[in-house]
Design a protein around this motif. Structure first.
Motif, PDB file in Angstrom:
ATOM      1  N   PHE A  59       1.608  -5.626   9.000  1.00 17.25           N
ATOM      2  CA  PHE A  59       2.055  -4.525   9.829  1.00 17.25           C
ATOM      3  C   PHE A  59       0.872  -3.688  10.311  1.00 17.25           C
ATOM      4  O   PHE A  59       0.798  -3.304  11.466  1.00 17.25           O
ATOM      5  CB  PHE A  59       3.051  -3.657   9.053  1.00 17.25           C
ATOM      6  CG  PHE A  59       3.414  -2.390   9.756  1.00 17.25           C
ATOM      7  CD1 PHE A  59       4.251  -2.426  10.857  1.00 17.25           C
ATOM      8  CD2 PHE A  59       2.917  -1.172   9.338  1.00 17.25           C
ATOM      9  CE1 PHE A  59       4.583  -1.263  11.521  1.00 17.25           C
ATOM     10  CE2 PHE A  59       3.246  -0.010   9.995  1.00 17.25           C
ATOM     11  CZ  PHE A  59       4.082  -0.053  11.083  1.00 17.25           C
ATOM     12  N   PHE A  60      -0.078  -3.425   9.400  1.00 15.01           N
ATOM     13  CA  PHE A  60      -1.225  -2.601   9.757  1.00 15.01           C
ATOM     14  C   PHE A  60      -2.123  -3.300  10.768  1.00 15.01           C
ATOM     15  O   PHE A  60      -2.736  -2.669  11.605  1.00 15.01           O
ATOM     16  CB  PHE A  60      -2.018  -2.215   8.511  1.00 15.01           C
ATOM     17  CG  PHE A  60      -1.267  -1.272   7.624  1.00 15.01           C
ATOM     18  CD1 PHE A  60      -0.951   0.000   8.061  1.00 15.01           C
ATOM     19  CD2 PHE A  60      -0.864  -1.664   6.374  1.00 15.01           C
ATOM     20  CE1 PHE A  60      -0.259   0.879   7.266  1.00 15.01           C
ATOM     21  CE2 PHE A  60      -0.172  -0.791   5.570  1.00 15.01           C
ATOM     22  CZ  PHE A  60       0.139   0.476   6.011  1.00 15.01           C
ATOM     23  N   ILE A  88      -1.073  -5.301  13.143  1.00 20.38           N
ATOM     24  CA  ILE A  88      -0.382  -5.163  14.430  1.00 20.38           C
ATOM     25  C   ILE A  88      -0.574  -3.751  14.972  1.00 20.38           C
ATOM     26  O   ILE A  88      -0.865  -3.574  16.160  1.00 20.38           O
ATOM     27  CB  ILE A  88       1.116  -5.511  14.282  1.00 20.38           C
ATOM     28  CG1 ILE A  88       1.264  -6.996  13.966  1.00 20.38           C
ATOM     29  CG2 ILE A  88       1.883  -5.146  15.546  1.00 20.38           C
ATOM     30  CD1 ILE A  88       2.653  -7.410  13.569  1.00 20.38           C
ATOM     31  N   VAL A  89      -0.447  -2.746  14.104  1.00 16.99           N
ATOM     32  CA  VAL A  89      -0.635  -1.359  14.538  1.00 16.99           C
ATOM     33  C   VAL A  89      -2.074  -1.147  14.998  1.00 16.99           C
ATOM     34  O   VAL A  89      -2.328  -0.490  16.005  1.00 16.99           O
ATOM     35  CB  VAL A  89      -0.263  -0.379  13.403  1.00 16.99           C
ATOM     36  CG1 VAL A  89      -0.679   1.036  13.744  1.00 16.99           C
ATOM     37  CG2 VAL A  89       1.226  -0.435  13.135  1.00 16.99           C
TER      38      VAL A  89
END
Length: 127
Positions: free
Chosen positions: A2-3, A5-6
């Motif tokens: 997730f990080f 992608i962010v």
């Protein structure tokens, strides 16, 4: 994951926000300042009753827009300190260097045949 992608989304947003600054140069800081104020107004409308809590999207936009405004104006424009803006920026960029998903669980197990051989040799040769 997730990080990562962010972090990628953050970098793309920063690059897209710098395109107008290259083309227009003069009004870019003013436009960025207006975007900061709009984001701050939206944030305050969401939280009229209690203390201000910055959500990840708010942090994302403030950190991304900080690249378009000269640092000497940050204290007057942004609702947080320049140190906070830099910390948010570092947090978004740090995901690029996070390799925890690629790490293995340590040393692979020793095969049973080798382990029994080592234990037998240790019993036969106590020294």
């Amino acid at each position: 994951m997730f990080f990562v992608i962010v972090s990628l989304l953050y970098k793309v947003t920063r690059k897209l926000l710098t395109v107008p600054s290259v083309l227009l140069r003069r009004g870019t800081a003013k436009e960025a300042e207006l975007l900061v104020l709009r984001q701050e107004n939206a944030l305050l409308r969401r939280q009229l009753a209690g203390p201000v809590r910055y959500e990840p999207t708010d942090r994302f936009w403030f950190a991304a827009l900080s690249g378009l405004i000269p640092r000497r104006h940050w204290l007057k424009i942004f609702p947080v300190t320049p140190g906070t803006l830099l910390a948010w920026h570092r947090r978004f960029i740090a995901a690029k260097w996070d390799y925890t998903a690629r790490r293995r669980g340590g040393r692979s197990p020793t095969p049973v045949a080798i382990r029994t051989l080592v234990l037998r040799l240790a019993r036969e040769n106590p020294r």
